[in-house]
Design a protein around this motif. Sequence first.
Motif, PDB file in Angstrom:
ATOM      1  N   GLN A 317     -62.528  10.662   9.059  1.00  0.00           N
ATOM      2  CA  GLN A 317     -62.388  10.103  10.394  1.00  0.00           C
ATOM      3  C   GLN A 317     -61.361  10.849  11.241  1.00  0.00           C
ATOM      4  N   SER A 318     -60.473  11.596  10.599  1.00  0.00           N
ATOM      5  CA  SER A 318     -59.487  12.382  11.361  1.00  0.00           C
ATOM      6  C   SER A 318     -60.130  13.542  12.107  1.00  0.00           C
ATOM      7  N   PHE A 319     -61.364  13.922  11.719  1.00  0.00           N
ATOM      8  CA  PHE A 319     -62.082  14.975  12.421  1.00  0.00           C
ATOM      9  C   PHE A 319     -62.623  14.430  13.745  1.00  0.00           C
ATOM     10  N   GLU A 320     -62.569  15.245  14.785  1.00  0.00           N
ATOM     11  CA  GLU A 320     -63.088  14.854  16.092  1.00  0.00           C
ATOM     12  C   GLU A 320     -64.591  15.115  16.138  1.00  0.00           C
ATOM     13  N   ASP A 321     -65.373  14.124  16.550  1.00  0.00           N
ATOM     14  CA  ASP A 321     -66.825  14.257  16.587  1.00  0.00           C
ATOM     15  C   ASP A 321     -67.278  15.266  17.630  1.00  0.00           C
ATOM     16  N   SER A 322     -68.524  15.731  17.493  1.00  0.00           N
ATOM     17  CA  SER A 322     -69.106  16.714  18.412  1.00  0.00           C
ATOM     18  C   SER A 322     -70.319  16.130  19.117  1.00  0.00           C
ATOM     19  N   PHE A 323     -70.513  16.569  20.362  1.00  0.00           N
ATOM     20  CA  PHE A 323     -71.624  16.104  21.178  1.00  0.00           C
ATOM     21  C   PHE A 323     -72.293  17.293  21.878  1.00  0.00           C
ATOM     22  N   MET A 324     -73.558  17.079  22.237  1.00  0.00           N
ATOM     23  CA  MET A 324     -74.302  18.101  22.981  1.00  0.00           C
ATOM     24  C   MET A 324     -75.373  17.413  23.815  1.00  0.00           C
ATOM     25  N   ASN A 325     -75.523  17.836  25.059  1.00  0.00           N
ATOM     26  CA  ASN A 325     -76.598  17.322  25.908  1.00  0.00           C
ATOM     27  C   ASN A 325     -77.124  18.457  26.777  1.00  0.00           C
ATOM     28  N   VAL A 326     -78.435  18.612  26.790  1.00  0.00           N
ATOM     29  CA  VAL A 326     -79.067  19.665  27.595  1.00  0.00           C
ATOM     30  C   VAL A 326     -80.118  19.045  28.496  1.00  0.00           C
ATOM     31  N   THR A 327     -79.966  19.278  29.785  1.00  0.00           N
ATOM     32  CA  THR A 327     -80.949  18.847  30.783  1.00  0.00           C
ATOM     33  C   THR A 327     -81.562  20.090  31.400  1.00  0.00           C
ATOM     34  N   GLY A 328     -82.886  20.114  31.513  1.00  0.00           N
ATOM     35  CA  GLY A 328     -83.474  21.326  32.063  1.00  0.00           C
ATOM     36  C   GLY A 328     -84.957  21.214  32.311  1.00  0.00           C
ATOM     37  N   VAL A 329     -85.551  22.371  32.599  1.00  0.00           N
ATOM     38  CA  VAL A 329     -86.980  22.455  32.873  1.00  0.00           C
ATOM     39  C   VAL A 329     -87.506  23.781  32.338  1.00  0.00           C
ATOM     40  N   LEU A 330     -88.687  23.733  31.731  1.00  0.00           N
ATOM     41  CA  LEU A 330     -89.384  24.931  31.280  1.00  0.00           C
ATOM     42  C   LEU A 330     -90.501  25.223  32.271  1.00  0.00           C
ATOM     43  N   ASN A 347     -66.497  19.670  21.756  1.00  0.00           N
ATOM     44  CA  ASN A 347     -66.232  20.205  20.420  1.00  0.00           C
ATOM     45  C   ASN A 347     -67.472  20.901  19.874  1.00  0.00           C
ATOM     46  N   HIS A 348     -67.986  21.815  20.656  1.00  0.00           N
ATOM     47  CA  HIS A 348     -69.196  22.569  20.344  1.00  0.00           C
ATOM     48  C   HIS A 348     -68.857  24.058  20.412  1.00  0.00           C
ATOM     49  N   SER A 349     -69.048  24.778  19.305  1.00  0.00           N
ATOM     50  CA  SER A 349     -68.622  26.170  19.223  1.00  0.00           C
ATOM     51  C   SER A 349     -69.244  27.059  20.296  1.00  0.00           C
ATOM     52  N   TRP A 350     -70.498  26.806  20.636  1.00  0.00           N
ATOM     53  CA  TRP A 350     -71.190  27.656  21.603  1.00  0.00           C
ATOM     54  C   TRP A 350     -71.043  27.161  23.039  1.00  0.00           C
ATOM     55  N   LEU A 351     -70.409  26.019  23.217  1.00  0.00           N
ATOM     56  CA  LEU A 351     -70.261  25.451  24.559  1.00  0.00           C
ATOM     57  C   LEU A 351     -68.794  25.091  24.815  1.00  0.00           C
ATOM     58  N   GLY A 352     -67.993  26.128  25.003  1.00  0.00           N
ATOM     59  CA  GLY A 352     -66.612  25.939  25.417  1.00  0.00           C
ATOM     60  C   GLY A 352     -65.600  25.768  24.328  1.00  0.00           C
ATOM     61  N   GLY A 353     -66.006  25.776  23.065  1.00  0.00           N
ATOM     62  CA  GLY A 353     -65.048  25.575  21.991  1.00  0.00           C
ATOM     63  C   GLY A 353     -64.314  26.845  21.625  1.00  0.00           C
ATOM     64  N   ASN A 354     -63.460  26.745  20.598  1.00  0.00           N
ATOM     65  CA  ASN A 354     -62.759  27.934  20.114  1.00  0.00           C
ATOM     66  C   ASN A 354     -63.586  28.719  19.111  1.00  0.00           C
ATOM     67  N   PHE A 355     -64.753  28.197  18.788  1.00  0.00           N
ATOM     68  CA  PHE A 355     -65.757  28.785  17.899  1.00  0.00           C
ATOM     69  C   PHE A 355     -65.385  28.724  16.425  1.00  0.00           C
ATOM     70  N   VAL A 356     -64.152  28.439  16.085  1.00  0.00           N
ATOM     71  CA  VAL A 356     -63.720  28.501  14.701  1.00  0.00           C
ATOM     72  C   VAL A 356     -63.997  27.203  13.952  1.00  0.00           C
ATOM     73  N   ASP A 357     -63.541  26.067  14.481  1.00  0.00           N
ATOM     74  CA  ASP A 357     -63.637  24.809  13.746  1.00  0.00           C
ATOM     75  C   ASP A 357     -64.100  23.643  14.608  1.00  0.00           C
ATOM     76  N   ASP A 358     -64.835  23.915  15.676  1.00  0.00           N
ATOM     77  CA  ASP A 358     -65.293  22.837  16.566  1.00  0.00           C
ATOM     78  C   ASP A 358     -66.205  21.854  15.847  1.00  0.00           C
ATOM     79  N   PHE A 359     -67.042  22.354  14.930  1.00  0.00           N
ATOM     80  CA  PHE A 359     -67.933  21.481  14.175  1.00  0.00           C
ATOM     81  C   PHE A 359     -67.273  20.959  12.894  1.00  0.00           C
ATOM     82  N   ALA A 360     -65.998  21.254  12.734  1.00  0.00           N
ATOM     83  CA  ALA A 360     -65.234  20.726  11.598  1.00  0.00           C
ATOM     84  C   ALA A 360     -64.149  19.801  12.138  1.00  0.00           C
ATOM     85  N   ALA A 361     -62.883  20.196  12.068  1.00  0.00           N
ATOM     86  CA  ALA A 361     -61.780  19.323  12.517  1.00  0.00           C
ATOM     87  C   ALA A 361     -61.856  19.031  14.003  1.00  0.00           C
TER      88      ALA A 361
END
Length: 380
Positions: A317-330, A347-361
């Motif tokens: 529980q000490s780890f911070e959760d991650s979220f992602m939302n994509v709105t768009g059109v094909l 907390n998403h490595s590919w969307l503004g995170g530090n890329f190292v541990d966003d999906f972890a701690a």
Amino acid sequence: MRTTTTCLQKISLFLLCILPLGELEAQEKPKINVGGALRFNYNLSSWKEGQKNRGGDFGYDMFRVNFDASWKDVYLNAEYRIYSEAFGGGFLKQGWMGYRFSETDEIQLGLHQVPFGIQQYNSHNWFFNITYYMGLEDDHDMGVKFLHVGENFEYNLAFYKNSEELQFGGTTESSSSRYAYDVVGRNKEVNQINGKLVYKFGETFEQRLGASLQFGGLYNLDTEETGSHYGLAAHYEVNYQRWNLKLQAIKAGHDPKNAPGTSDQVIQMGAYGVPYEVAANFKVYTAAISRNVPVSWGPVSNLQFYNDFGYMDKEPQSFEDSFMNVTGVLVTAGHLYTYIDYAAGYNHSWLGGNFVDDFAAGDPNTKWEARFNINIGYYF
């Protein structure tokens, strides 16, 4: 050797006598189709000040080549992709040999899609859903898979010896130059079994209700011991007229046998040339909805509007959760497909995170970041 050669010569002469030359050649030559795609990408990211100052960047994304070959009921499917060196360079996305026993049953051998969760994709957008970033969407591994596609039931059974293996050294780490996320670093995925069952029902509402499971080993290069990992998923998909809805819940866990002093609360996963940390145990909940709108705007024939959401609930529980939302059109225009996305992440490595541990701690002090992205691809 002489006796073998003589027998082969006799068999060849016999075939030439009883079969017309054209028929013999037709049997020996498989049907081959070659295709591919070329894609370019524009993006503008909220966390890149220099990029914002110059109005974003536009450049090369990917070139791929696809091969399909078949001879009677034996077939081949392969796809090779070339990205920039910064994103892993060139690698095989998929490649397998198959045999069709009947209209409903077949077997595949090689590097193919792991039967887990909603497929082919648990998303509609160019970024996929958050499940992709921890190896639970459009994953491909090395093994053998049996597929049954019936009128009301579909089921897959598979065994994977390992994920993509590019180097065969005894203590060599798995390379991150791959399409799909897998465990890398000091652990290797080995001897994984998968099972998936889907029940199809409804006419006006075409529905697919399913469950998936996977269990495998994690071989540690330091301790030379094998830990384990597993995944359980419940999934539901419905099509109604021009609407599509995908709902999925996943529980995943990893129990590596790491060297003393190494945390077992995180694992390392890699793709596109770069690894990062992921929580060893987590749950993922996703919801994705889309609607097709046919149009007649010159070459443009269809607009698919969508919103794809993903939430990663981590342990401990000490780890911070991650979220992602994509709105768009094909936007579909013949063979030209253009994804216009507004992708937001926390907390998403590919969307503004530090890329190292966003999906972890993760980082409790971070904020939502977003990327406006346009991907233009011609598929042939």
